[in-house]
Design a protein around this motif. Sequence first.
Motif, PDB file in Angstrom:
ATOM      1  N   ILE A  89       0.880  -1.183   0.000  1.00  0.00           N
ATOM      2  CA  ILE A  89       0.000   0.000   0.000  1.00  0.00           C
ATOM      3  C   ILE A  89       0.909   1.222   0.000  1.00  0.00           C
ATOM      4  O   ILE A  89       1.706   1.407   0.922  1.00  0.00           O
ATOM      5  N   TYR A  92       1.853   7.472   0.893  1.00  0.00           N
ATOM      6  CA  TYR A  92       2.754   8.606   1.111  1.00  0.00           C
ATOM      7  C   TYR A  92       4.026   8.357   0.319  1.00  0.00           C
ATOM      8  O   TYR A  92       4.450   7.207   0.174  1.00  0.00           O
ATOM      9  N   ARG A  95       7.081   6.204   2.137  1.00  0.00           N
ATOM     10  CA  ARG A  95       6.898   5.004   2.951  1.00  0.00           C
ATOM     11  C   ARG A  95       5.743   4.146   2.450  1.00  0.00           C
ATOM     12  O   ARG A  95       4.763   4.665   1.919  1.00  0.00           O
ATOM     13  N   ARG A 177       9.827  -0.775   9.747  1.00  0.00           N
ATOM     14  CA  ARG A 177       8.890  -0.768  10.874  1.00  0.00           C
ATOM     15  C   ARG A 177       8.116  -2.070  10.863  1.00  0.00           C
ATOM     16  O   ARG A 177       7.862  -2.635   9.800  1.00  0.00           O
ATOM     17  N   TYR A 266       2.268   6.332  20.387  1.00  0.00           N
ATOM     18  CA  TYR A 266       2.553   6.990  19.114  1.00  0.00           C
ATOM     19  C   TYR A 266       1.275   7.585  18.527  1.00  0.00           C
ATOM     20  O   TYR A 266       1.232   8.771  18.219  1.00  0.00           O
ATOM     21  N   LYS A 316      -4.045  10.203   7.005  1.00  0.00           N
ATOM     22  CA  LYS A 316      -4.246  10.463   8.426  1.00  0.00           C
ATOM     23  C   LYS A 316      -4.119  11.958   8.723  1.00  0.00           C
ATOM     24  O   LYS A 316      -3.254  12.627   8.180  1.00  0.00           O
TER      25      LYS A 316
HETATM   26  C1  LIG Z   1      -0.516   5.139   8.507  1.00  0.00           C
HETATM   27  C2  LIG Z   1       0.084   4.812   7.254  1.00  0.00           C
HETATM   28  C3  LIG Z   1       1.477   4.921   7.056  1.00  0.00           C
HETATM   29  C4  LIG Z   1       2.418   5.359   8.153  1.00  0.00           C
HETATM   30  O1  LIG Z   1       2.150   6.655   8.545  1.00  0.00           O
HETATM   31  P1  LIG Z   1       3.019   7.377   9.652  1.00  0.00           P
HETATM   32  O2  LIG Z   1       2.226   8.583   9.975  1.00  0.00           O
HETATM   33  O3  LIG Z   1       4.354   7.667   9.055  1.00  0.00           O
HETATM   34  O4  LIG Z   1       3.137   6.437  10.818  1.00  0.00           O
HETATM   35  C5  LIG Z   1       1.989   4.623   5.810  1.00  0.00           C
HETATM   36  N1  LIG Z   1       1.187   4.228   4.797  1.00  0.00           N
HETATM   37  C6  LIG Z   1      -0.158   4.115   4.955  1.00  0.00           C
HETATM   38  C7  LIG Z   1      -0.980   3.682   3.807  1.00  0.00           C
HETATM   39  C8  LIG Z   1      -0.749   4.402   6.179  1.00  0.00           C
HETATM   40  O5  LIG Z   1      -2.061   4.271   6.324  1.00  0.00           O
END
Ligand SMILES: *Cc1c(COP(=O)(O)O)cnc(C)c1O
Length: 348
Positions: A89, A92, A95, A177, A266, A316
Amino acid sequence: MATENWQQSLKDSISTPEQLAEYFRLDPAPLRQVAERYPMRISPHYLRLIEQPGDPIWLQSVPDLRELDDAGLVDPLGEEDLSPVPAVIHRYPDRVIFLVSSSCATYCRFCTRKRKVGCRELSLSFKELRDGIDYIAATPEIRDVIFSGGDPLLLPDPVLADLLARVHAIPHVEMIRIGSRVPVTLPERITGKLCQILQRFAPIYLNTHFNHPRELTVESAAACSRLADAGIVLGNQTVLLRGVNDRPQIIADLFRGLLKMRVRPYYLHQMDLVRGGEHFRTSINTGLNIIKNLRGPVSGLANPYYVIDLPGGKGKVPLVPDDVVREGDRLLIRAASGELVEYSDKVD
Ligand SMILES: *Cc1c(COP(=O)(O)O)cnc(C)c1O
Ligand code: SF4
């Protein structure tokens, strides 16, 4: 290969409505109805934490007819649209979530991915995992790979070690992670051998998932200790759940207890709009009120972001109580005590 203790525990879990009905002397029929749609499993450790029907541990793990209500969205996070390959997925830029396992030690009744976890048909094939790794290797923007699922720590050691090694070897990946509820539901899984494996792929950040102070057991504390001693940085994500932890005192006790175990709160998650999980959802106000009550009285280290994952894959967003008040030219800021304090702002 010899069965490890934790693998035996998984086999000893309650995984059918009949076993559960017998254990608690319940009527199996409603349990069966729910279990036909969503998977069930309760690990021996988590089962021992249940003190009585309807308590916070029970609510999180025992199937409930309200799960069959069809309110709520099906894919609240639009995750399918963000998957370049089935195991990844990518929402962002820097990541990704890497879905490496589709099973969990205990199936949480409120799980956002509840229509996916525990389904044998949806478990990822070896090829899909390889495609995921190839995608990550071919995408230089990715610095941060989040192993998720399901629960990555339910993979046998050699499989987990192999996946970690492959991702770790990708030059642009700076950190890994792991999201795992095993420290809560199957603490015996955190073996010395597992910690040795994880240690090889530093830096590793492990986010676990404690929701209630009753989950802060001696066994879980020892599991977290083993991880922290191995240099794994521990964080926690709590889901705000109606009737389970939606009171300021419960959350304060939980977050203080986590800090004592070297686990840093967190995120506090607003419950997603997920089908079968509506009975767990609270109002945003409930969450904001909890956050207000943490600020000031409780260590800043125990103040996580309260986040909502917006529907439609929009990501988020941290929600914060509105503490800035403008009255004409005056700028007032609400202190933790509630008092409004005038602040002389800078003109840019
Ligand atoms: C929550 C999430 C992350 C990680 O988000 P952080 O705010 O960096 O912890 C990465 N990818 C997806 C799709 C998410 O929902
Ligand atoms: S451990 Fe996580 S992925 Fe597994 S059922 Fe619970 S919330 Fe869902």
